[in-house]
Motif scaffolding. Structure first.
Motif, PDB file in Angstrom:
ATOM      1  N   ALA A 106       0.828  -1.210   0.000  1.00 46.35           N
ATOM      2  CA  ALA A 106       0.000   0.000   0.000  1.00 46.35           C
ATOM      3  C   ALA A 106       0.861   1.258   0.000  1.00 46.35           C
ATOM      4  O   ALA A 106       0.502   2.257  -0.629  1.00 46.35           O
ATOM      5  CB  ALA A 106      -0.940  -0.005   1.198  1.00 46.35           C
ATOM      6  N   VAL A 107       2.000   1.215   0.680  1.00 43.58           N
ATOM      7  CA  VAL A 107       2.931   2.351   0.656  1.00 43.58           C
ATOM      8  C   VAL A 107       3.392   2.606  -0.777  1.00 43.58           C
ATOM      9  O   VAL A 107       3.373   3.739  -1.268  1.00 43.58           O
ATOM     10  CB  VAL A 107       4.149   2.110   1.582  1.00 43.58           C
ATOM     11  N   ILE A 108       3.790   1.534  -1.461  1.00 46.50           N
ATOM     12  CA  ILE A 108       4.262   1.649  -2.844  1.00 46.50           C
ATOM     13  C   ILE A 108       3.133   2.195  -3.735  1.00 46.50           C
ATOM     14  O   ILE A 108       3.342   3.124  -4.521  1.00 46.50           O
ATOM     15  CB  ILE A 108       4.751   0.282  -3.374  1.00 46.50           C
ATOM     16  N   ALA A 109       1.934   1.646  -3.607  1.00 50.28           N
ATOM     17  CA  ALA A 109       0.797   2.087  -4.428  1.00 50.28           C
ATOM     18  C   ALA A 109       0.429   3.545  -4.140  1.00 50.28           C
ATOM     19  O   ALA A 109       0.126   4.305  -5.066  1.00 50.28           O
ATOM     20  CB  ALA A 109      -0.408   1.175  -4.198  1.00 50.28           C
ATOM     21  N   ALA A 110       0.463   3.940  -2.877  1.00 50.62           N
ATOM     22  CA  ALA A 110       0.132   5.322  -2.517  1.00 50.62           C
ATOM     23  C   ALA A 110       1.158   6.291  -3.111  1.00 50.62           C
ATOM     24  O   ALA A 110       0.791   7.348  -3.640  1.00 50.62           O
ATOM     25  CB  ALA A 110       0.070   5.476  -1.000  1.00 50.62           C
ATOM     26  N   LEU A 111       2.428   5.928  -3.048  1.00 49.92           N
ATOM     27  CA  LEU A 111       3.459   6.783  -3.638  1.00 49.92           C
ATOM     28  C   LEU A 111       3.307   6.864  -5.149  1.00 49.92           C
ATOM     29  O   LEU A 111       3.475   7.941  -5.744  1.00 49.92           O
ATOM     30  CB  LEU A 111       4.855   6.284  -3.251  1.00 49.92           C
ATOM     31  N   GLU A 112       2.983   5.741  -5.788  1.00 48.07           N
ATOM     32  CA  GLU A 112       2.745   5.766  -7.230  1.00 48.07           C
ATOM     33  C   GLU A 112       1.563   6.674  -7.570  1.00 48.07           C
ATOM     34  O   GLU A 112       1.589   7.400  -8.561  1.00 48.07           O
ATOM     35  CB  GLU A 112       2.502   4.355  -7.755  1.00 48.07           C
ATOM     36  N   HIS A 113       0.536   6.652  -6.733  1.00 49.05           N
ATOM     37  CA  HIS A 113      -0.623   7.526  -6.946  1.00 49.05           C
ATOM     38  C   HIS A 113      -0.231   8.996  -6.786  1.00 49.05           C
ATOM     39  O   HIS A 113      -0.652   9.853  -7.569  1.00 49.05           O
ATOM     40  CB  HIS A 113      -1.743   7.150  -5.974  1.00 49.05           C
ATOM     41  N   LEU A 114       0.581   9.292  -5.780  1.00 50.85           N
ATOM     42  CA  LEU A 114       1.026  10.667  -5.575  1.00 50.85           C
ATOM     43  C   LEU A 114       1.878  11.155  -6.744  1.00 50.85           C
ATOM     44  O   LEU A 114       1.785  12.319  -7.146  1.00 50.85           O
ATOM     45  CB  LEU A 114       1.788  10.781  -4.249  1.00 50.85           C
ATOM     46  N   ILE A 115       2.689  10.269  -7.293  1.00 53.04           N
ATOM     47  CA  ILE A 115       3.481  10.629  -8.480  1.00 53.04           C
ATOM     48  C   ILE A 115       2.551  10.951  -9.641  1.00 53.04           C
ATOM     49  O   ILE A 115       2.749  11.926 -10.370  1.00 53.04           O
ATOM     50  CB  ILE A 115       4.480   9.511  -8.834  1.00 53.04           C
ATOM     51  N   ALA A 116       1.516  10.149  -9.815  1.00 51.71           N
ATOM     52  CA  ALA A 116       0.547  10.410 -10.885  1.00 51.71           C
ATOM     53  C   ALA A 116      -0.144  11.755 -10.680  1.00 51.71           C
ATOM     54  O   ALA A 116      -0.334  12.515 -11.635  1.00 51.71           O
ATOM     55  CB  ALA A 116      -0.482   9.283 -10.954  1.00 51.71           C
ATOM     56  N   LEU A 117      -0.516  12.065  -9.456  1.00 50.96           N
ATOM     57  CA  LEU A 117      -1.182  13.337  -9.177  1.00 50.96           C
ATOM     58  C   LEU A 117      -0.276  14.530  -9.443  1.00 50.96           C
ATOM     59  O   LEU A 117      -0.740  15.583  -9.878  1.00 50.96           O
ATOM     60  CB  LEU A 117      -1.670  13.377  -7.725  1.00 50.96           C
ATOM     61  N   THR A 118       1.003  14.383  -9.165  1.00 55.90           N
ATOM     62  CA  THR A 118       1.940  15.493  -9.363  1.00 55.90           C
ATOM     63  C   THR A 118       2.545  15.498 -10.759  1.00 55.90           C
ATOM     64  O   THR A 118       3.441  16.288 -11.036  1.00 55.90           O
ATOM     65  CB  THR A 118       3.054  15.470  -8.300  1.00 55.90           C
ATOM     66  N   SER A 119       2.055  14.646 -11.634  1.00 49.28           N
ATOM     67  CA  SER A 119       2.551  14.604 -13.003  1.00 49.28           C
ATOM     68  C   SER A 119       1.717  15.467 -13.945  1.00 49.28           C
ATOM     69  O   SER A 119       1.882  15.394 -15.153  1.00 49.28           O
ATOM     70  CB  SER A 119       2.580  13.159 -13.509  1.00 49.28           C
ATOM     71  N   GLN A 120       0.838  16.259 -13.392  1.00 51.48           N
ATOM     72  CA  GLN A 120       0.047  17.176 -14.201  1.00 51.48           C
ATOM     73  C   GLN A 120       0.971  18.239 -14.786  1.00 51.48           C
ATOM     74  O   GLN A 120       1.995  18.572 -14.201  1.00 51.48           O
ATOM     75  CB  GLN A 120      -1.030  17.848 -13.340  1.00 51.48           C
ATOM     76  N   PRO A 121       0.621  18.789 -15.934  1.00 50.11           N
ATOM     77  CA  PRO A 121       1.463  19.829 -16.532  1.00 50.11           C
ATOM     78  C   PRO A 121       1.569  21.054 -15.623  1.00 50.11           C
ATOM     79  O   PRO A 121       0.645  21.369 -14.868  1.00 50.11           O
ATOM     80  CB  PRO A 121       0.716  20.199 -17.819  1.00 50.11           C
ATOM     81  N   ASN A 122       2.705  21.724 -15.701  1.00 49.81           N
ATOM     82  CA  ASN A 122       2.879  22.968 -14.959  1.00 49.81           C
ATOM     83  C   ASN A 122       1.909  24.010 -15.499  1.00 49.81           C
ATOM     84  O   ASN A 122       1.494  23.955 -16.652  1.00 49.81           O
ATOM     85  CB  ASN A 122       4.319  23.463 -15.080  1.00 49.81           C
ATOM     86  N   PHE A 123       1.569  24.986 -14.665  1.00 47.51           N
ATOM     87  CA  PHE A 123       0.573  25.978 -15.024  1.00 47.51           C
ATOM     88  C   PHE A 123       1.093  27.355 -14.643  1.00 47.51           C
ATOM     89  O   PHE A 123       1.672  27.534 -13.576  1.00 47.51           O
ATOM     90  CB  PHE A 123      -0.731  25.670 -14.281  1.00 47.51           C
ATOM     91  N   ARG A 124       0.888  28.312 -15.521  1.00 50.02           N
ATOM     92  CA  ARG A 124       1.269  29.690 -15.222  1.00 50.02           C
ATOM     93  C   ARG A 124       0.235  30.636 -15.815  1.00 50.02           C
ATOM     94  O   ARG A 124      -0.124  30.526 -16.980  1.00 50.02           O
ATOM     95  CB  ARG A 124       2.641  30.002 -15.787  1.00 50.02           C
ATOM     96  N   ALA A 125      -0.243  31.563 -14.989  1.00 45.17           N
ATOM     97  CA  ALA A 125      -1.173  32.590 -15.427  1.00 45.17           C
ATOM     98  C   ALA A 125      -0.870  33.864 -14.640  1.00 45.17           C
ATOM     99  O   ALA A 125      -1.023  33.891 -13.417  1.00 45.17           O
ATOM    100  CB  ALA A 125      -2.614  32.155 -15.197  1.00 45.17           C
ATOM    101  N   ASP A 126      -0.398  34.862 -15.339  1.00 45.17           N
ATOM    102  CA  ASP A 126      -0.009  36.133 -14.718  1.00 45.17           C
ATOM    103  C   ASP A 126       0.975  35.888 -13.571  1.00 45.17           C
ATOM    104  O   ASP A 126       2.056  35.373 -13.775  1.00 45.17           O
ATOM    105  CB  ASP A 126      -1.234  36.916 -14.241  1.00 45.17           C
ATOM    106  N   TRP A 127       0.567  36.171 -12.371  1.00 49.14           N
ATOM    107  CA  TRP A 127       1.450  36.048 -11.206  1.00 49.14           C
ATOM    108  C   TRP A 127       1.421  34.649 -10.585  1.00 49.14           C
ATOM    109  O   TRP A 127       2.258  34.311  -9.761  1.00 49.14           O
ATOM    110  CB  TRP A 127       1.060  37.070 -10.147  1.00 49.14           C
ATOM    111  N   LEU A 128       0.462  33.827 -10.974  1.00 50.38           N
ATOM    112  CA  LEU A 128       0.311  32.491 -10.384  1.00 50.38           C
ATOM    113  C   LEU A 128       1.083  31.456 -11.191  1.00 50.38           C
ATOM    114  O   LEU A 128       0.946  31.376 -12.405  1.00 50.38           O
ATOM    115  CB  LEU A 128      -1.172  32.095 -10.351  1.00 50.38           C
ATOM    116  N   GLN A 129       1.892  30.672 -10.499  1.00 46.24           N
ATOM    117  CA  GLN A 129       2.622  29.587 -11.159  1.00 46.24           C
ATOM    118  C   GLN A 129       2.529  28.338 -10.296  1.00 46.24           C
ATOM    119  O   GLN A 129       2.791  28.376  -9.097  1.00 46.24           O
ATOM    120  CB  GLN A 129       4.085  29.960 -11.356  1.00 46.24           C
TER     121      GLN A 129
END
Length: 108
Positions: free
Chosen positions: A47-70
């Motif tokens: 479950a530790v391994i699966a949870a970390l894999e899930h967190l990697i998937a969640l943080t694999s979204q493209p970077n985002f930038r709009a005006d002052w927000l990044q």
């Protein structure tokens, strides 16, 4: 969202400890989600391994930038990937790879 953490009292608490999900003010996973992972993965280490894999998937979204927000999740993803490699070595799962095979009937 149900969250509980008492260090090393349950398998769920072990998973929370190893993935760093111990802050009740900012929980990452619900109790039900972790309990399901433990059952699905055959124990808290999987479950530790699966949870970390899930967190990697969640943080694999493209970077985002709009005006002052990044929003740049690359450093978080790298941290989770490094932690995943460490936990796989620690739990002896570095060489394990899982896959599924669908049975096929030749008479169909």
């Amino acid at each position: 969202m149900t969250f509980s953490y008492t260090p090393f009292t349950t398998d769920r608490d072990r998973v929370r400890f190893h993935i760093g999900d111990t802050d009740a003010a900012a929980p990452i996973f619900t109790n039900a989600h972790l309990d399901a992972l433990i059952v699905e993965c055959g124990g808290w280490q999987g479950a530790v391994i699966a949870a970390l894999e899930h967190l990697i998937a969640l943080t694999s979204q493209p970077n985002f930038r709009a005006d002052w927000l990044q929003v740049d999740q690359e450093s978080a993803r790298r941290g989770y990937e490094q932690l995943l490699r460490h936990k796989r070595r620690t739990f002896g799962a570095a060489g394990l790879v899982a896959s599924s095979v669908r049975p096929v009937r030749v008479d169909e």
